[in-house]
Motif scaffolding. Structure first.
Motif, PDB file in Angstrom:
ATOM      1  N   THR A 168    -122.918 -40.360  -1.874  1.00 51.31           N
ATOM      2  CA  THR A 168    -122.381 -39.753  -0.756  1.00 51.31           C
ATOM      3  C   THR A 168    -120.773 -39.474  -0.818  1.00 51.31           C
ATOM      4  O   THR A 168    -120.266 -38.680  -0.076  1.00 51.31           O
ATOM      5  CB  THR A 168    -122.444 -40.675   0.501  1.00 51.31           C
ATOM      6  N   VAL A 169    -120.414 -40.151  -1.996  1.00 48.35           N
ATOM      7  CA  VAL A 169    -118.941 -40.100  -2.249  1.00 48.35           C
ATOM      8  C   VAL A 169    -118.742 -38.565  -2.399  1.00 48.35           C
ATOM      9  O   VAL A 169    -117.259 -38.297  -1.874  1.00 48.35           O
ATOM     10  CB  VAL A 169    -118.456 -40.762  -3.602  1.00 48.35           C
ATOM     11  N   PRO A 170    -119.227 -37.752  -3.224  1.00 51.30           N
ATOM     12  CA  PRO A 170    -118.743 -35.988  -3.453  1.00 51.30           C
ATOM     13  C   PRO A 170    -118.594 -35.603  -2.187  1.00 51.30           C
ATOM     14  O   PRO A 170    -118.045 -34.597  -1.846  1.00 51.30           O
ATOM     15  CB  PRO A 170    -119.700 -35.774  -4.105  1.00 51.30           C
ATOM     16  N   ASP A 171    -119.215 -35.969  -0.930  1.00 49.90           N
ATOM     17  CA  ASP A 171    -119.174 -35.353   0.409  1.00 49.90           C
ATOM     18  C   ASP A 171    -118.011 -35.741   1.169  1.00 49.90           C
ATOM     19  O   ASP A 171    -117.566 -35.027   2.249  1.00 49.90           O
ATOM     20  CB  ASP A 171    -120.530 -35.756   1.258  1.00 49.90           C
ATOM     21  N   LEU A 172    -117.382 -37.052   0.548  1.00 47.22           N
ATOM     22  CA  LEU A 172    -116.164 -37.258   1.521  1.00 47.22           C
ATOM     23  C   LEU A 172    -114.698 -36.909   0.806  1.00 47.22           C
ATOM     24  O   LEU A 172    -113.752 -36.986   1.375  1.00 47.22           O
ATOM     25  CB  LEU A 172    -116.313 -38.813   1.674  1.00 47.22           C
ATOM     26  N   PHE A 173    -114.767 -36.647  -0.587  1.00 49.58           N
ATOM     27  CA  PHE A 173    -113.526 -36.905  -1.417  1.00 49.58           C
ATOM     28  C   PHE A 173    -113.433 -35.209  -2.244  1.00 49.58           C
ATOM     29  O   PHE A 173    -114.674 -34.985  -2.838  1.00 49.58           O
ATOM     30  CB  PHE A 173    -113.303 -37.720  -2.256  1.00 49.58           C
ATOM     31  N   ALA A 174    -112.466 -34.734  -2.520  1.00 51.60           N
ATOM     32  CA  ALA A 174    -112.273 -33.735  -3.371  1.00 51.60           C
ATOM     33  C   ALA A 174    -112.593 -34.182  -4.910  1.00 51.60           C
ATOM     34  O   ALA A 174    -112.635 -35.287  -5.054  1.00 51.60           O
ATOM     35  CB  ALA A 174    -110.812 -33.246  -3.209  1.00 51.60           C
ATOM     36  N   PRO A 175    -112.980 -33.221  -5.645  1.00 50.59           N
ATOM     37  CA  PRO A 175    -113.201 -33.581  -7.071  1.00 50.59           C
ATOM     38  C   PRO A 175    -112.384 -34.437  -7.451  1.00 50.59           C
ATOM     39  O   PRO A 175    -112.964 -35.469  -8.516  1.00 50.59           O
ATOM     40  CB  PRO A 175    -113.613 -32.178  -7.617  1.00 50.59           C
ATOM     41  N   GLU A 176    -111.015 -34.114  -7.714  1.00 52.51           N
ATOM     42  CA  GLU A 176    -110.165 -34.926  -8.309  1.00 52.51           C
ATOM     43  C   GLU A 176    -109.927 -36.254  -7.788  1.00 52.51           C
ATOM     44  O   GLU A 176    -109.444 -37.457  -8.406  1.00 52.51           O
ATOM     45  CB  GLU A 176    -108.735 -34.262  -8.171  1.00 52.51           C
ATOM     46  N   GLN A 177    -110.439 -36.682  -6.510  1.00 51.76           N
ATOM     47  CA  GLN A 177    -110.457 -38.045  -6.395  1.00 51.76           C
ATOM     48  C   GLN A 177    -111.521 -38.832  -6.251  1.00 51.76           C
ATOM     49  O   GLN A 177    -111.517 -40.042  -6.213  1.00 51.76           O
ATOM     50  CB  GLN A 177    -110.135 -38.088  -4.596  1.00 51.76           C
ATOM     51  N   ARG A 178    -112.943 -38.248  -6.716  1.00 53.54           N
ATOM     52  CA  ARG A 178    -113.936 -38.765  -6.752  1.00 53.54           C
ATOM     53  C   ARG A 178    -114.242 -40.069  -7.864  1.00 53.54           C
ATOM     54  O   ARG A 178    -114.700 -41.031  -7.447  1.00 53.54           O
ATOM     55  CB  ARG A 178    -115.224 -37.858  -7.019  1.00 53.54           C
TER      56      ARG A 178
END
Length: 498
Positions: free
Chosen positions: A123-133
């Motif tokens: 679920t993390v990729p649905d919450l944060f931009a790629p550079e933050q994941r």
């Protein structure tokens, strides 16, 4: 996928993801210090070891299915289902009146817990931009590792001051809170390229249920084989029968995946060298983590006569190492440091740790603080690797297979831990018995002989774990990628070949 997809800051739902992962990880080990009390208070004809094995079996066999269902039906409904099953299982565990009820309730709890270990990462990729994941995947990895370590300590405290029932009931308010917050804050359809309603309806039929049945049968049989010596199974259910049937179902599953139009676990994923590498590294981390968590407390309690709580405290450097290194790994990934260099450093640290533990057991066997200090490099290595496995698996896989691509390395980590511990436990038992039966072994007293035999056996156990890490170090070379995977930009995570 931007964080703006959520109705508010993504930090609140992320905090709930951390909370649910902590609960799932704690319940893997929290009963280790509570089991003697449960054995005294509960009646039943089933072996008490089933209380552990039921959760392990259920959690492991559902991981791949959750990953595939998340691809087809969406991550949010599957996450809420997993939390609901975990909550219901926790209530049932706390209310159990005999061992049979507790075993069945643990299986229900594991059916939810296995989903939580996968879907939180997914679920993390649905919450944060790629550079933050990378940063937030690292925090989840740290939460998982530390929670696994704290399980025995928390279980001992709950038994001492309350009762074993609270090892399960404490999950209920936390899981209910997470369910409510995630139900209201997670986006309903987080996929970047969402299918139309008609296409989504057709996708619901694209689940390889036969493959799911074959995989479940293979995993159950093989995991039962790893636990065979502890479960008091009927005499007709021999170890070789379980291994043979498990191998046949595993081969049938592979055959099915090669021919299914919509396979449960696309074998094409493993044709990508980076994905194959992180899958093997995930398995090696399971072996390394549980080798330390399971066998070192045994030596501290049986060999050095420490209390269960005291032995748990000696795992503190491992916890600290995982926490610090996981956060550091997230920063390195965010800075686009090549995964191959980070993974190599991590494996070298883990090899150093096992070497130090073998050295301490040989030259300073009565010094628990020396053993404790030797765990720090292992924690640092594991902490560095946890986020790499998930982030690389997601970034080298096609979007339509993101769920199962995330789930497979997690499933392999669980399998590595379970199978590795079982095999290493059998090796340790054989070595200890062999040493104790040699002439003159008991000349200096039975207690000293047991301590010495256990220490000598653990040197071989940790040597085998080091071999698994060495193979992971070799596999890390496959993290070199010549060109970006289809549909994804080369963001620097994987080192480009010249």
């Amino acid at each position: 996928m931007k964080a703006s997809r959520t109705s508010s800051s993504p930090l609140l739902p992320f905090a709930m993801l951390v909370l649910t992962l902590i609960l799932a990880a704690l319940d893997q080990t929290i009963l280790s210090t509570a089991l003697p009390v449960i054995a005294r208070e509960l009646r039943g004809s089933w072996p008490l070891a089933w209380v552990f094995s039921a959760y392990l079996l259920a959690a492991t066999v559902v991981i791949a299915l959750y990953g595939r269902l998340a691809d087809v039906l969406g991550k949010k409904p599957m996450l809420l289902l997993a939390i609901g099953l975990f909550l219901a299982g926790s209530l049932a565990c706390g209310a159990s009146q005999d061992v049979q009820q507790l075993v069945l309730a643990r299986a229900l709890q594991g059916a939810g817990g296995g989903g939580l270990m996968t879907l939180t990462m997914l679920t993390v990729p649905d919450l944060f931009a790629p550079e933050q994941r990378g940063r937030y995947q690292a925090l989840l990895g740290a939460a998982y590792g530390v929670s696994t370590m704290f399980g025995p300590l928390l279980g001992g405290a709950l038994v001492e001051h309350l009762s074993w029932h609270w090892a399960f009931w404490m999950n209920v308010p936390a899981a209910a809170l997470a369910w409510g917050v995630l139900a209201s804050t997670l986006p309903s359809k987080p996929m970047a390229a969402q299918a139309s309603a008609a296409e989504e309806g057709r996708q619901r039929t694209r689940i390889d249920w036969l493959g799911a049945v074959l995989l479940t049968a293979a995993l159950v049989l093989l995991l039962l084989a790893t636990q065979h010596g502890q479960l008091n199974l009927p005499e007709a259910v021999s170890l070789w029968l379980l291994l043979g049937l498990g191998a046949k179902f595993a081969l049938a599953f592979i055959w099915r995946q090669k021919r299914a139009a919509q396979p449960l676990l696309p074998l094409s994923l493993f044709a990508r060298p980076a994905y194959a590498a992180v899958s093997f590294i995930g398995m090696a981390t399971g072996i390394a983590l549980y080798a330390a968590v399971v066998f070192l407390p045994q030596y501290l309690q049986i060999g050095l006569h420490l209390s269960p709580t005291g032995s748990a405290w000696h795992l503190l450097p491992l916890m600290a190492g995982i926490t610090v290194a996981a956060v550091t790994s997230g920063k390195l990934l965010r800075a686009q440091r090549p995964a191959i260099s980070v993974a190599r450093v991590a494996c070298v640290l883990m090899l150093l740790s096992f070497g130090l533990m073998i050295g301490v057991l040989r030259w300073l066997p009565a010094e628990p603080l020396a053993l404790s200090a030797a765990l720090l490099p292992l924690g640092l290595g594991l902490g560095l690797l946890f986020p790499i496995v998930t982030v690389v698996a997601q970034r080298v896989s096609p979007a339509q297979h993101m769920g199962i691509a995330t789930a497979a390395p997690i499933m392999l980590r669980s399998l590595g831990g379970a199978a590795g511990v079982a095999l290493l436990a059998a090796l340790l038992t054989h070595l200890v018995k062999q040493e104790l039966t040699t002439p003159g072994a008991l000349a200096h007293g039975a207690a000293d002989a047991v301590t010495a035999a256990l220490g000598h056996g653990l040197q071989s156990v940790f040597g085998c774990a080091a071999v698994a890490v060495l193979l992971a170090l070799i596999a890390s070379s496959w993290l070199v990628q010549k060109r970006p995977p289809e549909g994804l930009a080369n963001d620097g995570l994987l080192e480009a070949a010249s």
